[in-house]
Design a protein around this motif. Structure first.
Motif, short mmCIF file in Angstrom:
data_model
loop_
_atom_site.label_atom_id
_atom_site.label_comp_id
_atom_site.label_asym_id
_atom_site.label_seq_id
_atom_site.Cartn_x
_atom_site.Cartn_y
_atom_site.Cartn_z
N GLN A 1 0.84 -1.19 0.00
CA GLN A 1 0.00 0.00 0.00
C GLN A 1 0.87 1.24 0.00
N TRP A 2 0.53 2.22 -0.84
CA TRP A 2 1.22 3.51 -0.85
C TRP A 2 0.57 4.43 0.17
N VAL A 3 1.37 5.10 0.98
CA VAL A 3 0.87 6.01 2.02
C VAL A 3 1.69 7.29 1.99
N LEU A 4 1.00 8.42 2.04
CA LEU A 4 1.66 9.73 2.11
C LEU A 4 1.35 10.35 3.47
N ARG A 5 2.40 10.78 4.15
CA ARG A 5 2.21 11.45 5.43
C ARG A 5 2.24 12.96 5.19
N VAL A 6 1.18 13.63 5.67
CA VAL A 6 1.09 15.09 5.50
C VAL A 6 0.76 15.73 6.84
N THR A 7 1.14 16.99 6.97
CA THR A 7 0.78 17.77 8.15
C THR A 7 -0.04 18.96 7.68
N ILE A 8 -1.32 19.02 8.12
CA ILE A 8 -2.22 20.07 7.69
C ILE A 8 -2.98 20.59 8.90
N HIS A 9 -3.05 21.90 9.02
CA HIS A 9 -3.72 22.55 10.15
C HIS A 9 -3.16 22.05 11.48
N GLY A 10 -1.83 21.81 11.50
CA GLY A 10 -1.17 21.38 12.73
C GLY A 10 -1.36 19.92 13.08
N ARG B 1 2.94 10.91 -8.57
CA ARG B 1 2.06 11.97 -9.09
C ARG B 1 0.98 12.31 -8.08
N LYS B 2 0.37 11.28 -7.50
CA LYS B 2 -0.67 11.52 -6.50
C LYS B 2 -0.10 12.24 -5.28
N ALA B 3 1.11 11.84 -4.88
CA ALA B 3 1.73 12.48 -3.72
C ALA B 3 2.01 13.95 -3.99
N GLU B 4 2.49 14.28 -5.19
CA GLU B 4 2.76 15.68 -5.51
C GLU B 4 1.48 16.51 -5.56
N ASP B 5 0.39 15.93 -6.09
CA ASP B 5 -0.90 16.64 -6.10
C ASP B 5 -1.35 16.94 -4.67
N ALA B 6 -1.18 15.98 -3.78
CA ALA B 6 -1.58 16.17 -2.39
C ALA B 6 -0.72 17.23 -1.70
N ARG B 7 0.60 17.20 -1.98
CA ARG B 7 1.48 18.19 -1.38
C ARG B 7 1.13 19.61 -1.85
N ARG C 1 0.19 22.89 0.42
CA ARG C 1 0.81 24.21 0.29
C ARG C 1 -0.23 25.31 0.15
N ASP C 2 -1.40 24.94 -0.41
CA ASP C 2 -2.51 25.91 -0.53
C ASP C 2 -3.43 25.88 0.70
N ASN C 3 -2.99 25.20 1.73
CA ASN C 3 -3.73 25.09 2.99
C ASN C 3 -5.05 24.35 2.82
N ILE C 4 -5.08 23.36 1.94
CA ILE C 4 -6.25 22.51 1.70
C ILE C 4 -5.94 21.11 2.22
N ASP C 5 -6.84 20.57 2.99
CA ASP C 5 -6.66 19.20 3.48
C ASP C 5 -6.91 18.23 2.32
#
Length: 399
Positions: free
Chosen positions: A37-46, A66-72, A76-80
């Motif tokens: 499984q592919w998993v991306l760890r992100v930090t949004i709104h703390g 590609r999916k990871a870059e779209d999410a990042r 950056r635009d402060n969107i979850d």
């Protein structure tokens, strides 16, 4: 060592069970059974969150990146990115609502307002027979005026009344879909009607026996059977056959028969109970019918339930008559105008027809001309039963 793009396609395929970082917080979690499984760890709104990007090998390394870059980019635009993906899924699901599902949901909402809760299927019937076979599996948001035109064109001129009902009910379903928030064209029915054009069909009214011939026909109903008694009561009261067939003992009080609103033609929430004054002749017919009553119904069927709606029609059909039971309402209405000289409002109320506009009806909803109708019903009963022929001749001569 590279901060990103650490993995290779060949390395991913042969990677052992465990966690493997590609960089930029993109990870491949490989299981003992070989699945991954592919998993991306992100930090949004703390908050730190893990976002699944799909299973390997269905999602390749390149696609996961590609999916990871779209999410990042969303971060950056402060969107979850997780909530945004869920929102997109909901919108996609809404757009995929099939028309048959909308029809079903619309019907469920309308059932409490339909006569008999719509159990006879009359509201759904035009849609089930003529629309759903062609448009049932089409997403409601994709239905346009061309689809509706092509669906109803085969019956637009040959079965105009049914086609019109189907078109109106499509419109109701489209409005229901709009209320659900689905992206539909609210003008699609009007556009379809413009494409279909004006129907060539002419409405053919149910033939009615001339009022002068009613007494002879009434006298011929002399068997004392349920069918003859039911047809006699229909003639005497001017009500529809459905009300006669479902007559119950509890609906009568003295010389007044109160038909529940849900048993009247139309919608329950718009149709009040209707009081029918019973002439002495009508009361005599009811007294005879009581001998056959079962489970509270005065006109039961041989097996269970009530008498069929075809029973009374067949009496006239077997005699080679073109007229049908419903036509006796017209016979009564013409007699009221030509012989009894009844005021228009009273005559229309005799047949439970609405008079005036909506505002005037709201002021007179409790005023049903019962006493005036009682006198007219008695005269009609005397005429029909042949007990007032002299009076009728005199009135006709006077006119």
């Amino acid at each position: 060592m590279r901060a990103t793009n650490r993995l290779t396609a060949k390395g991913v395929a042969s990677a052992p069970p465990g966690k493997h970082a590609d960089g930029g917080n993109l990870w491949l979690f490989k299981r003992e059974d070989g699945g991954a499984q592919w998993v991306l760890r992100v930090t949004i709104h703390g908050r730190r969150r893990e976002m699944g990007l799909g299973a390997y090998p269905a999602v390749s390394l390149a696609e996961a990146r590609r999916k990871a870059e779209d999410a990042r980019a969303k971060v950056r635009d402060n969107i979850d990115p997780i909530k945004d993906r869920e929102r997109q899924k909901r919108e996609a699901a809404r757009n995929l609502h099939l028309f048959k599902d909308i029809v079903s949901d619309t019907f469920e909402g309308l059932k409490p307002t339909l006569k008999g809760d719509g159990v006879n299927g009359r509201w759904l019937s035009p849609l089930k027979v003529h629309v759903l076979p062609k448009l049932g599996n089409v997403p409601v948001s994709e239905i346009d005026q061309i689809d509706i035109r092509d669906t109803l064109a085969p019956i637009w001129h040959t079965k105009a009344e049914t086609a019109d009902k189907a078109l109106k009910r499509i419109g109701i379903c489209i409005k229901h879909a709009a209320a659900l928030g689905l992206p539909v064209d609210m003008q699609v029915v009007d556009k379809a009607k413009a494409l279909l054009g004006k129907t060539r069909h002419k409405t053919v009214h149910i033939p009615a026996l001339p009022w002068r011939d009613v007494p002879d026909f009434y006298a011929s109903l002399s068997e004392g059977s349920l069918a003859h008694l039911g047809l006699r009561l229909l003639i005497l009261t001017g009500v529809r056959s459905d009300a006669v067939r479902h007559l119950q003992e509890g609906q009568m009080s003295g010389d007044v028969w109160t038909i529940p609103g849900e048993a009247m033609k139309g919608l329950k929430d718009k149709t009040p109970d209707f009081r029918v004054p019973l002439s002495s002749e009508a009361q005599a017919v009811i007294a005879e019918a009581r001998k056959f009553s079962r489970d509270g119904f005065l006109f039961p069927s041989i097996r269970k339930g009530v008498m069929s709606d075809m029973t009374m029609s067949q009496i006239m059909a077997r005699r080679g008559m073109k007229e049908r039971p419903h036509g006796f309402r017209s016979s009564l209405r013409i007699w009221l105008a030509e012989v009894a000289d009844a005021p228009h409002e009273v005559a229309e109320t005799m047949l439970a027809h609405a008079t005036g506009n909506r505002v005037s009806r709201s002021y007179t909803r409790d005023f049903d001309h019962l006493d005036k109708r009682r006198a007219l019903m008695e005269r009609w009963g005397q005429f029909v039963s042949g007990k007032a022929s002299g009076e009728v001749v005199q009135l006709v001569a006077k006119r």
